[in-house]
Design a protein around this motif. Sequence first.
Motif, PDB file in Angstrom:
ATOM      1  N   ALA A 104      -3.477  -2.702   5.748  1.00 22.80           N
ATOM      2  CA  ALA A 104      -2.204  -2.059   6.066  1.00 22.80           C
ATOM      3  C   ALA A 104      -2.235  -1.449   7.466  1.00 22.80           C
ATOM      4  O   ALA A 104      -3.296  -1.181   8.031  1.00 22.80           O
ATOM      5  CB  ALA A 104      -1.890  -0.981   5.042  1.00 22.80           C
ATOM      6  N   ALA A 129      -4.964  -1.311   1.250  1.00 23.75           N
ATOM      7  CA  ALA A 129      -5.070  -0.325   2.333  1.00 23.75           C
ATOM      8  C   ALA A 129      -5.848  -0.833   3.553  1.00 23.75           C
ATOM      9  O   ALA A 129      -5.439  -0.575   4.695  1.00 23.75           O
ATOM     10  CB  ALA A 129      -5.685   0.967   1.808  1.00 23.75           C
ATOM     11  N   LEU A 144      -3.773   0.045  -4.242  1.00 25.61           N
ATOM     12  CA  LEU A 144      -3.876   0.777  -2.977  1.00 25.61           C
ATOM     13  C   LEU A 144      -5.200   0.486  -2.279  1.00 25.61           C
ATOM     14  O   LEU A 144      -5.232   0.205  -1.070  1.00 25.61           O
ATOM     15  CB  LEU A 144      -3.736   2.276  -3.241  1.00 25.61           C
ATOM     16  CG  LEU A 144      -3.888   3.203  -2.032  1.00 25.61           C
ATOM     17  CD1 LEU A 144      -2.856   2.869  -0.968  1.00 25.61           C
ATOM     18  CD2 LEU A 144      -3.770   4.666  -2.464  1.00 25.61           C
ATOM     19  N   ALA A 164       0.818  -1.201   0.000  1.00 27.59           N
ATOM     20  CA  ALA A 164       0.000   0.000   0.000  1.00 27.59           C
ATOM     21  C   ALA A 164       0.858   1.260   0.000  1.00 27.59           C
ATOM     22  O   ALA A 164       0.595   2.218  -0.736  1.00 27.59           O
ATOM     23  CB  ALA A 164      -0.945   0.001   1.202  1.00 27.59           C
TER      24      ALA A 164
END
Length: 290
Positions: free
Chosen positions: A198, A195, A191, A43
Amino acid sequence: MVESGSVTDRQRGRVFVALAAAAWSTAGLFQRELSVDTATQVAGRAVFAALALLAYLTVVERGAIRRAFRAIGIGGVAVVALLAISSSSFIAALNHASVANVLFMQALAPILAAALGTLIGDPVDRWTWIAMVIALAGVAVMAGGPGHPSALGIGLSFLMTVSFAAMLVITRHRRDVSMAPATFLSQLVVLVAFAPFASPGSADAKDVGLFATLGITQIGLGFVFLTIGARLIPAGEVALITLLEIVLGPLWVWTFLSEQPSTATLVGGGVVLGAVVLSTRAGSPATQPR
């Protein structure tokens, strides 16, 4: 005779794809210094890659960014999906198969890309086919052969290879359009996918600096070089030259971290490098009909 312009374009294509491979090959050098989990790595890298690609588009398109995004069409949407699949399946494959298995499957990408390209009228010549077989043997020496991975590991590795090869074929087929916007969108997809898993709070200043380095140089520059070069040479040759990433990666670690690669890595890498050099005979004035 061969038109000098076409030779120049092919040479430029090879150089840009080689630069892309060189950029990607730095991953091992920087990524091993990160202190965060895999999802945070991916990410964080994607954030800076997206910013770098957006900056590139802003400069190159000079205010016509919206038109550039519209121009990619359905093919561009496919490139976005294929790049995101290739990136994520590569990471997932490493969790279910050995690095050797993943590298060996990656070495099949040139053959698959050449086969797909031939189906749509963009074949490679016999020198490139010969070079691809030699490169596959070289990777087998480096990796120690394909081994016996799990069914899931095989599936993920194959998905990585197929999606990457298909992306190259589409980029080549739509060479009238820059796929740089598609690479930017692919990083947004990555992403969004990583995400939620993350942990940005676990990253310190060093990690953020490494995210920036990886995102801007390894991913950003790598994709920029690839989108330029992949429009100029056949997809099979593109995939073959990208195997330089496998050769250069251990050399960076050896040079900067003093970790000497094994004899098999050096011998296999030399074979892969020789195969790439051999492929440059394809399209050279000396090997073309006059």
